[in-house]
Design a protein around this motif. Structure first.
Motif, PDB file in Angstrom:
ATOM      1  N   VAL A   1     -27.375  12.256  25.952  1.00 41.87           N
ATOM      2  CA  VAL A   1     -26.709  11.840  24.711  1.00 41.87           C
ATOM      3  C   VAL A   1     -27.039  10.388  24.370  1.00 41.87           C
ATOM      4  CG1 VAL A   1     -24.479  11.474  23.572  1.00 41.87           C
ATOM      5  CG2 VAL A   1     -24.818  13.476  25.050  1.00 41.87           C
ATOM      6  N   ALA A   2     -26.824   9.480  25.324  1.00 42.20           N
ATOM      7  CA  ALA A   2     -27.009   8.060  24.999  1.00 42.20           C
ATOM      8  C   ALA A   2     -27.174   7.247  26.279  1.00 42.20           C
ATOM      9  CB  ALA A   2     -25.821   7.540  24.205  1.00 42.20           C
ATOM     10  N   ASP A   3     -27.675   6.030  26.072  1.00 47.28           N
ATOM     11  CA  ASP A   3     -27.949   5.114  27.177  1.00 47.28           C
ATOM     12  C   ASP A   3     -27.399   3.743  26.793  1.00 47.28           C
ATOM     13  OD1 ASP A   3     -29.738   2.851  28.172  1.00 47.28           O
ATOM     14  OD2 ASP A   3     -30.406   4.478  29.458  1.00 47.28           O
ATOM     15  N   LYS A   4     -26.765   3.049  27.707  1.00 49.19           N
ATOM     16  CA  LYS A   4     -26.304   1.679  27.424  1.00 49.19           C
ATOM     17  C   LYS A   4     -25.971   0.962  28.731  1.00 49.19           C
ATOM     18  CE  LYS A   4     -22.794   2.314  24.750  1.00 49.19           C
ATOM     19  NZ  LYS A   4     -21.587   1.987  23.969  1.00 49.19           N
ATOM     20  N   ASN A   5     -25.759  -0.347  28.610  1.00 50.92           N
ATOM     21  CA  ASN A   5     -25.319  -1.114  29.774  1.00 50.92           C
ATOM     22  C   ASN A   5     -23.795  -1.049  29.877  1.00 50.92           C
ATOM     23  OD1 ASN A   5     -27.741  -2.019  30.813  1.00 50.92           O
ATOM     24  ND2 ASN A   5     -27.820  -3.773  29.438  1.00 50.92           N
ATOM     25  N   ALA A   6     -23.295  -0.963  31.106  1.00 59.03           N
ATOM     26  CA  ALA A   6     -21.846  -0.984  31.313  1.00 59.03           C
ATOM     27  C   ALA A   6     -21.397  -2.442  31.209  1.00 59.03           C
ATOM     28  CB  ALA A   6     -21.502  -0.391  32.676  1.00 59.03           C
ATOM     29  N   ALA A   7     -21.104  -2.870  29.959  1.00 59.55           N
ATOM     30  CA  ALA A   7     -20.767  -4.277  29.725  1.00 59.55           C
ATOM     31  C   ALA A   7     -19.575  -4.423  28.783  1.00 59.55           C
ATOM     32  CB  ALA A   7     -21.990  -4.991  29.149  1.00 59.55           C
ATOM     33  N   GLU A   8     -18.740  -3.391  28.763  1.00 61.65           N
ATOM     34  CA  GLU A   8     -17.543  -3.458  27.910  1.00 61.65           C
ATOM     35  C   GLU A   8     -16.390  -4.127  28.688  1.00 61.65           C
ATOM     36  OE1 GLU A   8     -17.488  -2.529  24.808  1.00 61.65           O
ATOM     37  OE2 GLU A   8     -19.442  -1.506  24.701  1.00 61.65           O
ATOM     38  N   PHE A   9     -15.417  -4.578  27.935  1.00 60.50           N
ATOM     39  CA  PHE A   9     -14.288  -5.324  28.494  1.00 60.50           C
ATOM     40  C   PHE A   9     -13.393  -4.401  29.338  1.00 60.50           C
ATOM     41  CE2 PHE A   9     -10.045  -7.434  27.769  1.00 60.50           C
ATOM     42  CZ  PHE A   9     -10.304  -8.521  28.562  1.00 60.50           C
ATOM     43  N   ARG A  10     -13.295  -4.667  30.622  1.00 62.13           N
ATOM     44  CA  ARG A  10     -12.413  -3.876  31.510  1.00 62.13           C
ATOM     45  C   ARG A  10     -11.739  -4.822  32.504  1.00 62.13           C
ATOM     46  NH1 ARG A  10     -12.586   1.863  31.998  1.00 62.13           N
ATOM     47  NH2 ARG A  10     -11.041   1.443  33.622  1.00 62.13           N
ATOM     48  N   PRO A  11     -10.735  -5.533  32.050  1.00 58.01           N
ATOM     49  CA  PRO A  11     -10.068  -6.499  32.952  1.00 58.01           C
ATOM     50  C   PRO A  11      -9.403  -5.827  34.148  1.00 58.01           C
ATOM     51  CG  PRO A  11      -8.828  -6.216  30.919  1.00 58.01           C
ATOM     52  CD  PRO A  11     -10.113  -5.502  30.722  1.00 58.01           C
ATOM     53  N   ASP A  12      -9.031  -4.550  34.008  1.00 55.84           N
ATOM     54  CA  ASP A  12      -8.367  -3.865  35.120  1.00 55.84           C
ATOM     55  C   ASP A  12      -9.300  -3.715  36.326  1.00 55.84           C
ATOM     56  OD1 ASP A  12      -9.793  -2.172  33.305  1.00 55.84           O
ATOM     57  OD2 ASP A  12      -9.030  -0.437  34.392  1.00 55.84           O
ATOM     58  N   VAL A  13     -10.586  -3.540  36.055  1.00 53.17           N
ATOM     59  CA  VAL A  13     -11.558  -3.421  37.154  1.00 53.17           C
ATOM     60  C   VAL A  13     -11.659  -4.748  37.902  1.00 53.17           C
ATOM     61  CG1 VAL A  13     -13.977  -2.946  37.723  1.00 53.17           C
ATOM     62  CG2 VAL A  13     -12.847  -1.640  35.912  1.00 53.17           C
ATOM     63  N   HIS A  14     -11.657  -5.830  37.126  1.00 51.90           N
ATOM     64  CA  HIS A  14     -11.706  -7.165  37.721  1.00 51.90           C
ATOM     65  C   HIS A  14     -10.436  -7.446  38.520  1.00 51.90           C
ATOM     66  CE1 HIS A  14     -12.114 -11.782  37.043  1.00 51.90           C
ATOM     67  NE2 HIS A  14     -12.452 -11.429  38.273  1.00 51.90           N
ATOM     68  N   SER A  15      -9.268  -7.140  37.923  1.00 51.89           N
ATOM     69  CA  SER A  15      -7.999  -7.429  38.612  1.00 51.89           C
ATOM     70  C   SER A  15      -7.829  -6.556  39.856  1.00 51.89           C
ATOM     71  CB  SER A  15      -6.814  -7.237  37.656  1.00 51.89           C
ATOM     72  OG  SER A  15      -6.808  -5.922  37.171  1.00 51.89           O
ATOM     73  N   ALA A  16      -8.487  -5.406  39.884  1.00 51.46           N
ATOM     74  CA  ALA A  16      -8.439  -4.557  41.088  1.00 51.46           C
ATOM     75  C   ALA A  16      -9.449  -5.022  42.133  1.00 51.46           C
ATOM     76  CB  ALA A  16      -8.712  -3.097  40.710  1.00 51.46           C
ATOM     77  N   LYS A  17     -10.107  -6.156  41.827  1.00 52.88           N
ATOM     78  CA  LYS A  17     -11.103  -6.774  42.722  1.00 52.88           C
ATOM     79  C   LYS A  17     -12.306  -5.866  42.966  1.00 52.88           C
ATOM     80  CE  LYS A  17      -7.691  -9.625  45.160  1.00 52.88           C
ATOM     81  NZ  LYS A  17      -7.701 -10.626  44.111  1.00 52.88           N
ATOM     82  N   ARG A  18     -12.647  -5.038  41.997  1.00 59.32           N
ATOM     83  CA  ARG A  18     -13.853  -4.216  42.109  1.00 59.32           C
ATOM     84  C   ARG A  18     -15.056  -4.914  41.476  1.00 59.32           C
ATOM     85  NH1 ARG A  18     -12.306   0.823  44.038  1.00 59.32           N
ATOM     86  NH2 ARG A  18     -14.466   0.789  44.758  1.00 59.32           N
ATOM     87  N   ALA A  19     -14.790  -5.980  40.682  1.00 55.91           N
ATOM     88  CA  ALA A  19     -15.880  -6.698  40.022  1.00 55.91           C
ATOM     89  C   ALA A  19     -15.544  -8.180  39.972  1.00 55.91           C
ATOM     90  CB  ALA A  19     -16.086  -6.152  38.614  1.00 55.91           C
ATOM     91  N   GLU A  20     -16.569  -8.970  39.679  1.00 51.11           N
ATOM     92  CA  GLU A  20     -16.355 -10.419  39.658  1.00 51.11           C
ATOM     93  C   GLU A  20     -16.038 -10.945  38.271  1.00 51.11           C
ATOM     94  OE1 GLU A  20     -19.438 -12.555  41.626  1.00 51.11           O
ATOM     95  OE2 GLU A  20     -18.726 -11.904  43.594  1.00 51.11           O
ATOM     96  N   ASP A  21     -16.106 -10.060  37.266  1.00 51.02           N
ATOM     97  CA  ASP A  21     -15.708 -10.466  35.914  1.00 51.02           C
ATOM     98  C   ASP A  21     -15.138  -9.253  35.195  1.00 51.02           C
ATOM     99  OD1 ASP A  21     -17.865  -9.025  34.592  1.00 51.02           O
ATOM    100  OD2 ASP A  21     -19.173 -10.530  35.490  1.00 51.02           O
ATOM    101  N   ASP A  22     -14.794  -9.432  33.904  1.00 50.73           N
ATOM    102  CA  ASP A  22     -14.080  -8.381  33.176  1.00 50.73           C
ATOM    103  C   ASP A  22     -15.006  -7.393  32.461  1.00 50.73           C
ATOM    104  OD1 ASP A  22     -11.738  -9.584  33.917  1.00 50.73           O
ATOM    105  OD2 ASP A  22     -11.519 -10.742  32.059  1.00 50.73           O
ATOM    106  N   TRP A  23     -16.315  -7.549  32.614  1.00 50.88           N
ATOM    107  CA  TRP A  23     -17.226  -6.843  31.699  1.00 50.88           C
ATOM    108  C   TRP A  23     -18.090  -5.792  32.409  1.00 50.88           C
ATOM    109  CZ3 TRP A  23     -16.238  -7.934  26.732  1.00 50.88           C
ATOM    110  CH2 TRP A  23     -15.481  -9.085  26.491  1.00 50.88           C
ATOM    111  N   HIS A  24     -17.462  -4.730  32.857  1.00 48.95           N
ATOM    112  CA  HIS A  24     -18.196  -3.666  33.547  1.00 48.95           C
ATOM    113  C   HIS A  24     -17.824  -2.269  33.040  1.00 48.95           C
ATOM    114  CE1 HIS A  24     -20.231  -6.138  36.567  1.00 48.95           C
ATOM    115  NE2 HIS A  24     -19.145  -6.899  36.539  1.00 48.95           N
ATOM    116  N   GLY A  25     -17.228  -2.214  31.876  1.00 46.08           N
ATOM    117  CA  GLY A  25     -16.847  -0.905  31.341  1.00 46.08           C
ATOM    118  C   GLY A  25     -17.951  -0.299  30.482  1.00 46.08           C
TER     119      GLY A  25
END
Lengths: 237, 160
Positions: B77-101
């Protein structure tokens, strides 16, 4: 304590008694074939730097083969590295090669394929390619005849049964390429039968190179699929 | 052939078999590590008639954005970078910033059950090969007849 005697691991006499000569020869064939299958189907498509792994099974096959000749007391002459029977082997090969060449030309004509005796390798002179084909054929014929054929004769005896087994193994090693599998089965029958009558690897290697040239020049390239075999048959590089 | 050389040959055959078994195992393990990323983390949270979204992080390189591809019913269907705003991932300490959605717009689909899969794209070092690694689990979702965005009155037999 039962009367059963357990073999001592360090007792080489006892270990040698465990398996008969025919079974051992069959094991040698299976071992060499498995090495080539590993090289064709696994190691040669390993990713990136792991492609070098292809040398391991091929190297092990040669170590086994050479060690086996040594341990069985086979001489170079026994194996077919000789010149005294070259003309006899060449004579036995001539008629089947002419017939096969005529059949290949007929296939090329029947399929409408442009017959081109210079297309084996477009960027390499034909003479060089024929020499390289001889070298490659020499290696293949050594492994196929000097080891597989000789061991097949221990298992099934000299004659058509062992010839067909050798041809079937040679064809199987060219799977899944259908055209090459058929061609190598025909070639395998001819070469194995000639080797049993006049064991000469040089004559077989020349025949191998010439027949590859004829097949590549006449049979449609789309059918030969760039002579790819093993898992590479399905790939693009 | 006497017993002693026969015994040596048997030992050689056994040793060769062991060496080849080890080689095959090494190639299998090498293939696994060359074509997959054990540090990839992610979840496909939601798939419905409107969007398909989730997050993906390469924990070995948490500052990079993972390239993801959406497939619905096994169709790209489509291709893109996972770079959307997801502060919950960051606050769960799964990422170093908020932009992995990632948020994909769901394409027009016929009514019925569908399956969405999102894969991370993994290029090899030479860039000559790319493999896909599933993120999370496939997400099955239902499109109601009233939700379909095909723009055709299906039950009336219209054409697109």
């Amino acid at each position: 304590m039962s009367s059963m005697e357990y073999l001592k691991p360090e007792d080489s006499q006892a270990v040698g008694d465990v398996i008969g000569n025919r079974a051992l020869a069959g094991w040698e064939i299976a071992s060499v074939v498995s090495s080539i299958f590993i090289a064709e189907w696994l190691a040669s498509v390993a990713v990136d730097w792991m492609r070098i792994a292809v040398v391991v099974p091929i190297g092990l096959a040669f170590v086994l083969s050479i060690s086996s000749h040594h341990l069985r007391g086979e001489t170079l002459r026994d194996l077919g590295f000789r010149l005294d029977n070259f003309l006899r082997a060449a004579g036995l090969l001539t008629l089947p090669m002419i017939v096969t060449a005529i059949v290949c030309l007929a296939i090329g004509w029947w399929t409408g394929e442009r017959i081109d005796f210079l297309r084996w390798h477009i960027s390499r002179p034909l003479a060089v390619q024929l020499i390289l084909g001889f070298a490659w054929g020499f290696v293949q014929q050594y492994m196929l005849q000097s080891l597989v054929n000789r061991r097949a004769q221990i298992v099934w005896g000299r004659g058509w049964l062992s010839v067909l087994v050798v041809a079937a193994i040679f064809a199987g090693l060219h799977l899944p390429n259908p055209a090459l599998t058929v061609a190598t089965f025909v070639g395998g029958v001819i070469w194995a039968a000639v080797y049993q009558r006049a064991p000469n690897i040089f004559a077989l290697a020349i025949s191998h190179s010439l027949m590859t040239w004829i097949v590549v020049s006449t049979v449609p390239a789309s059918a030969l699929h760039h002579l790819r075999i093993g898992l590479k048959y399905f790939g693009s590089n | 052939m006497s017993n002693r050389p026969r015994s040596k040959l048997i030992h050689l055959l056994i040793s060769k078999s062991i060496a080849e078994a080890l080689l095959v195992a090494a190639i299998a393990i090498g293939f696994y590590f060359a074509t997959s990323n054990p540090d990839l983390r992610g979840v496909l949270d939601v798939a419905n008639a409107e969007t398909v979204n989730g997050w993906a992080v390469d924990e070995a390189r948490p500052w990079t954005r993972v390239e993801v591809q959406l497939f619905i019913d096994n169709e790209f269907v489509a291709d893109k970078n996972a770079a959307e705003f997801r502060p919950d991932v960051h606050s769960a300490k799964r990422a170093e910033d908020d932009w992995h959605g990632f948020i994909f717009e769901t394409p027009p689909l016929p009514a019925g059950e569908h399956e969405a899969r999102v894969y991370a794209l993994l290029p090899n070092a030479a860039g000559s090969r790319r493999t896909l690694q599933l993120i999370g689990k496939p997400f099955r979702f239902l499109i109601e007849p009233k939700q379909t965005r095909l723009g055709l009155p299906q039950e009336k037999g219209g054409t697109r």
